[in-house]
Write a protein that holds these residues in place. Structure first.
Motif, PDB file in Angstrom:
ATOM      1  N   TRP A  99       0.834  -1.204   0.000  1.00 53.14           N
ATOM      2  CA  TRP A  99       0.000   0.000   0.000  1.00 53.14           C
ATOM      3  C   TRP A  99       0.868   1.253   0.000  1.00 53.14           C
ATOM      4  N   ALA A 100       1.913   1.268   0.796  1.00 55.42           N
ATOM      5  CA  ALA A 100       2.756   2.453   0.903  1.00 55.42           C
ATOM      6  C   ALA A 100       3.398   2.797  -0.429  1.00 55.42           C
ATOM      7  N   VAL A 101       3.912   1.817  -1.144  1.00 56.69           N
ATOM      8  CA  VAL A 101       4.511   2.083  -2.456  1.00 56.69           C
ATOM      9  C   VAL A 101       3.453   2.590  -3.428  1.00 56.69           C
ATOM     10  N   ALA A 102       2.246   2.032  -3.349  1.00 56.53           N
ATOM     11  CA  ALA A 102       1.159   2.532  -4.197  1.00 56.53           C
ATOM     12  C   ALA A 102       0.836   3.988  -3.866  1.00 56.53           C
ATOM     13  N   ALA A 103       0.857   4.325  -2.587  1.00 56.73           N
ATOM     14  CA  ALA A 103       0.606   5.708  -2.177  1.00 56.73           C
ATOM     15  C   ALA A 103       1.695   6.640  -2.691  1.00 56.73           C
ATOM     16  N   LEU A 104       2.930   6.188  -2.654  1.00 55.95           N
ATOM     17  CA  LEU A 104       4.031   7.005  -3.163  1.00 55.95           C
ATOM     18  C   LEU A 104       3.921   7.185  -4.671  1.00 55.95           C
ATOM     19  N   ARG A 105       3.514   6.158  -5.374  1.00 53.76           N
ATOM     20  CA  ARG A 105       3.336   6.286  -6.822  1.00 53.76           C
ATOM     21  C   ARG A 105       2.162   7.222  -7.152  1.00 53.76           C
ATOM     22  N   ALA A 106       1.132   7.184  -6.320  1.00 52.52           N
ATOM     23  CA  ALA A 106       0.029   8.128  -6.497  1.00 52.52           C
ATOM     24  C   ALA A 106       0.501   9.562  -6.265  1.00 52.52           C
ATOM     25  N   THR A 107       1.447   9.735  -5.356  1.00 49.69           N
ATOM     26  CA  THR A 107       2.021  11.053  -5.111  1.00 49.69           C
ATOM     27  C   THR A 107       2.798  11.522  -6.333  1.00 49.69           C
ATOM     28  N   VAL A 108       3.543  10.611  -6.957  1.00 44.08           N
ATOM     29  CA  VAL A 108       4.235  10.954  -8.205  1.00 44.08           C
ATOM     30  C   VAL A 108       3.220  11.327  -9.281  1.00 44.08           C
ATOM     31  N   ASP A 109       2.124  10.564  -9.373  1.00 43.17           N
ATOM     32  CA  ASP A 109       1.063  10.884 -10.339  1.00 43.17           C
ATOM     33  C   ASP A 109       0.626  12.337 -10.201  1.00 43.17           C
ATOM     34  N   ARG A 110       0.447  12.772  -8.957  1.00 43.20           N
ATOM     35  CA  ARG A 110      -0.006  14.149  -8.725  1.00 43.20           C
ATOM     36  C   ARG A 110       1.079  15.162  -9.123  1.00 43.20           C
ATOM     37  N   LEU A 111       2.311  14.864  -8.791  1.00 46.64           N
ATOM     38  CA  LEU A 111       3.380  15.802  -9.102  1.00 46.64           C
ATOM     39  C   LEU A 111       3.546  16.002 -10.604  1.00 46.64           C
ATOM     40  N   VAL A 112       3.494  14.926 -11.374  1.00 45.81           N
ATOM     41  CA  VAL A 112       3.726  15.070 -12.813  1.00 45.81           C
ATOM     42  C   VAL A 112       2.617  15.856 -13.499  1.00 45.81           C
ATOM     43  N   GLU A 113       1.471  15.964 -12.840  1.00 46.95           N
ATOM     44  CA  GLU A 113       0.368  16.759 -13.399  1.00 46.95           C
ATOM     45  C   GLU A 113       0.509  18.246 -13.115  1.00 46.95           C
ATOM     46  N   GLU A 114       1.389  18.603 -12.195  1.00 45.55           N
ATOM     47  CA  GLU A 114       1.538  19.997 -11.799  1.00 45.55           C
ATOM     48  C   GLU A 114       2.258  20.801 -12.888  1.00 45.55           C
ATOM     49  N   PRO A 115       1.789  22.012 -13.190  1.00 44.05           N
ATOM     50  CA  PRO A 115       2.448  22.847 -14.190  1.00 44.05           C
ATOM     51  C   PRO A 115       3.922  23.067 -13.852  1.00 44.05           C
ATOM     52  N   GLY A 116       4.752  22.888 -14.858  1.00 37.44           N
ATOM     53  CA  GLY A 116       6.171  23.126 -14.685  1.00 37.44           C
ATOM     54  C   GLY A 116       6.962  21.947 -14.185  1.00 37.44           C
ATOM     55  N   VAL A 117       6.294  20.847 -13.815  1.00 39.50           N
ATOM     56  CA  VAL A 117       7.009  19.676 -13.298  1.00 39.50           C
ATOM     57  C   VAL A 117       7.244  18.654 -14.398  1.00 39.50           C
ATOM     58  N   GLY A 118       6.160  18.192 -15.039  1.00 42.96           N
ATOM     59  CA  GLY A 118       6.296  17.196 -16.088  1.00 42.96           C
ATOM     60  C   GLY A 118       6.968  15.939 -15.583  1.00 42.96           C
ATOM     61  N   GLU A 119       8.033  15.525 -16.270  1.00 45.68           N
ATOM     62  CA  GLU A 119       8.717  14.290 -15.912  1.00 45.68           C
ATOM     63  C   GLU A 119       9.903  14.522 -14.984  1.00 45.68           C
TER      64      GLU A 119
END
Length: 245
Positions: free
Chosen positions: A109-129
């Motif tokens: 679950w924790a790794v899934a939560a961290l990957r969900a956090t990455v999902d959110r970051l890559v959607e943020e303007p100016g972050v991308g990959e």
């Protein structure tokens, strides 16, 4: 500027402290807390990274295991205080509080939560990959784990964390900067094998060992804080992140 948002992993919600830089972000950074949870110290570290230009997401992944920030802060205060009787009395409570975090299902679950956090970051303007991960102790271990589980991570900086098994190390695609205190026997004893496994897997791995420091040397709210090691580590980490992200 900071805010708390809520994300989900496997249908379970978790909070994320989001610290925004004053201007366009240089990249996104997942910041993973110690075993005490998303306490004020971790939020302060997130704010420091944000001041350097990073959009920082610090997820609370321990509340899911029953260790909410208020409990973590209370246990930390007792464990790092001068009252030896109180320390001894809190041992059973510590074991009970942390037991769920050691279960295999929790790690998934924790790794899934961290990957969900990455999902959110890559959607943020100016972050991308342009996303990296760092963390401390428990969070250092999960910084390694996220780098092994998500090839979107461009740089990983675990502080005194436990590396994954060799077969998981082979999945790491990012460069790794790992920081340790010499007076942290279990991790230092394991470091030669970790270094070899990283080399065998073709992972760009650099370790820095501070000769006078111990575990948790970066935490300036605790008794193990080492001002010189922490300052040097901060400079190294910022340079490493800028170079690779």
């Amino acid at each position: 500027m900071s805010e708390t948002i809520t994300l989900e992993a496997h249908g379970e919600p978790f909070d994320v402290y989001l610290a925004r830089p004053p201007g366009e972000p240089v990249g996104g950074l997942v910041l993973i807390h110690e075993i005490w949870g998303l306490v004020d110290h971790i939020k302060d570290v997130a704010d420091r990274y944000a001041a350097e230009g990073w959009l920082v997401a610090a997820p609370d992944i321990l509340s899911h295991a029953g260790v909410e920030p208020a409990l973590g802060a209370e246990l930390f205060a007792i464990r790092t205080g001068a009252d030896e009787e109180a320390k001894a009395a809190t041992q059973p409570r510590m074991r009970e509080a942390m037991s769920a975090a050691h279960a295999p299902d929790y790690a998934k679950w924790a790794v899934a939560a961290l990957r969900a956090t990455v999902d959110r970051l890559v959607e943020e303007p100016g972050v991308g990959e342009r996303v990296a991960v760092t963390g401390f102790c428990f969070g250092g271990t999960y910084a390694f784990a996220l780098a092994a589980a998500d090839d979107r991570i461009r740089a990983a900086v675990p502080f005194y964390g436990t590396a994954p098994r060799s077969d998981r190390i082979a999945n790491i695609t990012s460069p790794v900067l790992a920081l340790y205190g010499r007076h942290d026997p279990a991790l230092i004893d394991a470091l030669p094998d970790v270094t070899k496994a990283m080399a065998d897997a073709g992972v760009s791995f650099e370790s820095v060992v501070y000769p006078q420091a111990g575990h948790a040397f970066f935490n300036d709210t605790g008794p193990r804080y080492d001002v010189d090691a922490a300052a040097d580590a901060w400079r190294r980490v910022l340079a490493f992140l800028r170079e690779h992200v």
